[in-house]
Design an enzyme around this catalytic site. Structure first.
Site, PDB file in Angstrom:
ATOM      1  CB  CYS A  74      23.585 -26.892 -19.630  1.00  0.00           C
ATOM      2  SG  CYS A  74      23.181 -26.437 -17.940  1.00  0.00           S
ATOM      3  CE  LYS A 101      17.931 -31.218 -24.663  1.00  0.00           C
ATOM      4  NZ  LYS A 101      18.227 -30.178 -23.701  1.00  0.00           N
TER       5      LYS A 101
HETATM    6  C1  LIG Z   1      15.077 -29.009 -14.222  1.00  0.00           C
HETATM    7  C2  LIG Z   1      15.706 -29.090 -15.585  1.00  0.00           C
HETATM    8  C3  LIG Z   1      16.860 -29.824 -15.758  1.00  0.00           C
HETATM    9  C4  LIG Z   1      17.449 -29.925 -17.028  1.00  0.00           C
HETATM   10  N1  LIG Z   1      18.563 -30.677 -17.186  1.00  0.00           N
HETATM   11  C5  LIG Z   1      19.093 -30.835 -18.427  1.00  0.00           C
HETATM   12  C6  LIG Z   1      20.209 -31.688 -18.640  1.00  0.00           C
HETATM   13  O1  LIG Z   1      20.713 -32.337 -17.712  1.00  0.00           O
HETATM   14  N2  LIG Z   1      20.701 -31.784 -19.904  1.00  0.00           N
HETATM   15  C7  LIG Z   1      20.151 -31.102 -20.970  1.00  0.00           C
HETATM   16  O2  LIG Z   1      20.623 -31.232 -22.106  1.00  0.00           O
HETATM   17  N3  LIG Z   1      19.085 -30.300 -20.788  1.00  0.00           N
HETATM   18  C8  LIG Z   1      18.547 -30.173 -19.561  1.00  0.00           C
HETATM   19  N4  LIG Z   1      17.438 -29.403 -19.401  1.00  0.00           N
HETATM   20  C9  LIG Z   1      16.770 -28.848 -20.597  1.00  0.00           C
HETATM   21  C10 LIG Z   1      15.678 -29.814 -21.099  1.00  0.00           C
HETATM   22  O3  LIG Z   1      16.224 -31.041 -21.534  1.00  0.00           O
HETATM   23  C11 LIG Z   1      14.860 -29.200 -22.264  1.00  0.00           C
HETATM   24  O4  LIG Z   1      15.744 -28.897 -23.314  1.00  0.00           O
HETATM   25  C12 LIG Z   1      14.145 -27.914 -21.844  1.00  0.00           C
HETATM   26  O5  LIG Z   1      13.535 -28.064 -20.581  1.00  0.00           O
HETATM   27  C13 LIG Z   1      13.074 -27.530 -22.881  1.00  0.00           C
HETATM   28  O6  LIG Z   1      12.166 -28.595 -23.072  1.00  0.00           O
HETATM   29  P1  LIG Z   1      10.737 -28.667 -22.319  1.00  0.00           P
HETATM   30  O7  LIG Z   1      10.030 -27.360 -22.554  1.00  0.00           O
HETATM   31  O8  LIG Z   1      10.041 -29.838 -22.944  1.00  0.00           O
HETATM   32  O9  LIG Z   1      11.014 -28.866 -20.861  1.00  0.00           O
HETATM   33  C14 LIG Z   1      16.866 -29.252 -18.135  1.00  0.00           C
HETATM   34  C15 LIG Z   1      15.710 -28.503 -17.938  1.00  0.00           C
HETATM   35  C16 LIG Z   1      15.119 -28.405 -16.692  1.00  0.00           C
HETATM   36  C17 LIG Z   1      13.862 -27.594 -16.534  1.00  0.00           C
END
Ligand SMILES: Cc1cc2nc3c(=O)[nH]c(=O)nc-3n(C[C@H](O)[C@H](O)[C@H](O)COP(=O)(O)O)c2cc1C
Length: 332
Positions: A108, A147
Site C-alpha cells: 500500500c 502482497k
Molecule cells: C480502491 C483500492 C483499494 C485497494 N486496497 C488495497 C488493500 O486493502 N490491500 C492491498 O494489498 N491492495 C489494495 N489495493 C491494490 C489492489 O489490490 C491491486 O494490487 C491494484 O489495484 C492493482 O491491481 P488491479 O489493476 O487489478 O486493480 C487497492 C487498490 C484500489 C484501487
C-alpha cells in the site's frame, strides 16, 4: 487455435479452485463483492486490508472486516502493520477467529500506512523482513502469504529479493503488483519485472497483479510472467463476470456478456447483502451508487440512465430506477 490455458495454483499442496483471485481492495472487497466474485469463479478472495493494531485492540471496524459467510469459501485475511510483535499478535487473532489464510500487506502506497512503517514502507529495508516473516510464520500455522509491489521506486526494485526472503522463511505464496510505490497507480504494470520474481522463487507460487480488465489481459499477464495465478482488482469491481468469462475461454465454452436480467438479479442480491453488512447509511448509499453505475454500464441508454438515477439522494429510489432501466433493457 487451441484455447488459452490456465495454470494450476497449488498452495501448501492444496489446489485453488481456480487460479483467478479477487484482490484486497479497501472500501470495496467487502462480503457482497467477494460473494459475487466467488460465485463467478474466483478461486480465492481477500478481505480489505485490516490494521493489526485495530484487530489486537478489538476495535469494531476491524472486527467487522472479518465478517464472512460459508458461501464465500476460503477467505484470505489481509493485515497491515509495521511491527513484528503486533503483526504476530494480529495473526493469532485471525487464527483464533477461525481463518486459515493470512496475508501481509507490503504494497500500500498511502501516506497514512507509510507513516506507520507499514505497506510499501516495508520494502525500503528488505534486510529487516526476515524476522518479521519469521514472527508471522510462527504465529500462524496455516497459509501465510505476502502482497508486494516491485519496490519503493524504479531505482530500488527489490521484489525478487523480498520473494527469496519470503521463500526462505516459509511464506507460502507471493502476490506481485507490477508497479513501484512511486508509481502509485500510474503507468502500466511491468510484466517483465513480475516474471523476474517468478524466476527468483521457482518453488513458490506467485500471483501476478495489475491492470487486468478483460480475460485477454489475464491470459497475456500469465503468458508474460509464468505466474501460478492472476489477481484481479479494479477490473472485477462491478464486473464479477470477468472471472466466469476467463474460465469459459479456457474451457472453450461460450460465455456471453451478462444479460440485463442477470445484471438486475446481481444488483438485487448485492444491494440486499449490503444492507446486512454496512450499518452506516452514507457508506451504504455510496456502495449502491457505485454498483448501480457499474451494473448498468455498456447497455444502450445507460449514460442517460446514470445521469438521472445518480442525481437522486435516496438509495431505494436509485435502485428502483435501476430496476426499471434493466427491465426495459431486457425487454428491448
Ligand atoms: C480502491 C483500492 C483499494 C485497494 N486496497 C488495497 C488493500 O486493502 N490491500 C492491498 O494489498 N491492495 C489494495 N489495493 C491494490 C489492489 O489490490 C491491486 O494490487 C491494484 O489495484 C492493482 O491491481 P488491479 O489493476 O487489478 O486493480 C487497492 C487498490 C484500489 C484501487
Amino acid at each position: 487455435m487451441p484455447p488459452p490455458s490456465l495454470p494450476e495454483c497449488r498452495v501448501r499442496g492444496r489446489r485453488l479452485p481456480s487460479p483467478l483471485v479477487f484482490a484486497p481492495l479497501s472500501g470495496v472487497s467487502n462480503l457482497p463483492a467477494r460473494l459475487l466474485a466467488r460465485e463467478a469463479g474466483a478461486g480465492l478472495v481477500f478481505t480489505e486490508t485490516i490494521s493489526a493494531r485495530a484487530l489486537v485492540e478489538d476495535r469494531p471496524g476491524a472486527r467487522r472486516k472479518l465478517t464472512t459467510d460459508p458461501g464465500e469459501g476460503r477467505l484470505a485475511v489481509q493485515l497491515f502493520g509495521g511491527e513484528a510483535d503486533l503483526l504476530a499478535e494480529g495473526a493469532r487473532r485471525v487464527a483464533d477467529a477461525g481463518f486459515d489464510w493470512l496475508d501481509l500487506n507490503l504494497g500500500c502506497p498511502v501516506k497514512k500506512f507509510l507513516r506507520a512503517g507499514a505497506g510499501s514502507a516495508l520494502l525500503r529495508e528488505p534486510a529487516k523482513l526476515a524476522p518479521l516473516f519469521r514472527a508471522l510464520r510462527s504465529a500462524f500455522t496455516e497459509t501465510v502469504s505476502i502482497k508486494i509491489r516491485l519496490g519503493w521506486d524504479a531505482a530500488h526494485i527489490v521484489a525478487p529479493e523480498v520473494a527469496r526472503i519470503a521463500a526462505a522463511e516459509g511464506i507460502d505464496l507471493v502476490t506481485v503488483h507490477g508497479r513501484t510505490r512511486a508509481q502509485q497507480y500510474r503507468g502500466r504494470a511491468d510484466h517483465a519485472a513480475i516474471a523476474d520474481v517468478v524466476a527468483a522463487v521457482p518453488g513458490l507460487p506467485v500471483l501476478a497483479n495489475g491492470d487486468v480488465r478483460s480475460p485477454d489481459d489475464a491470459f497475456t499477464l500469465l503468458r508474460h510472467t509464468g505466474a501460478a495465478g492472476v489477481m484481479i482488482g479494479r477490473g472485477a469491481v462491478g464486473n464479477p463476470w470477468i472471472f466466469a468469462q476467463t474460465l469459459a475461454l479456457a474451457a472453450n465454452t461460450p460465455c456471453p456478456e451478462p444479460s440485463a436480467a442477470h445484471r438486475l438479479d446481481t444488483l438485487e442480491r448485492h444491494v440486499a447483502w449490503l444492507a446486512h453488512v454496512i450499518d452506516d447509511p452514507d457508506a451504504r448509499t455510496a456502495q449502491v451508487r457505485r454498483y448501480v453505475a457499474a451494473y448498468s454500464k455498456g447497455l444502450p441508454g445507460s449514460s442517460r440512465f446514470r445521469e438521472n438515477a445518480l442525481a437522486e439522494a435516496c438509495p431505494d429510489r436509485i435502485v428502483a430506477l435501476a430496476r426499471d432501466f434493466l427491465i426495459r433493457s431486457e425487454a428491448a
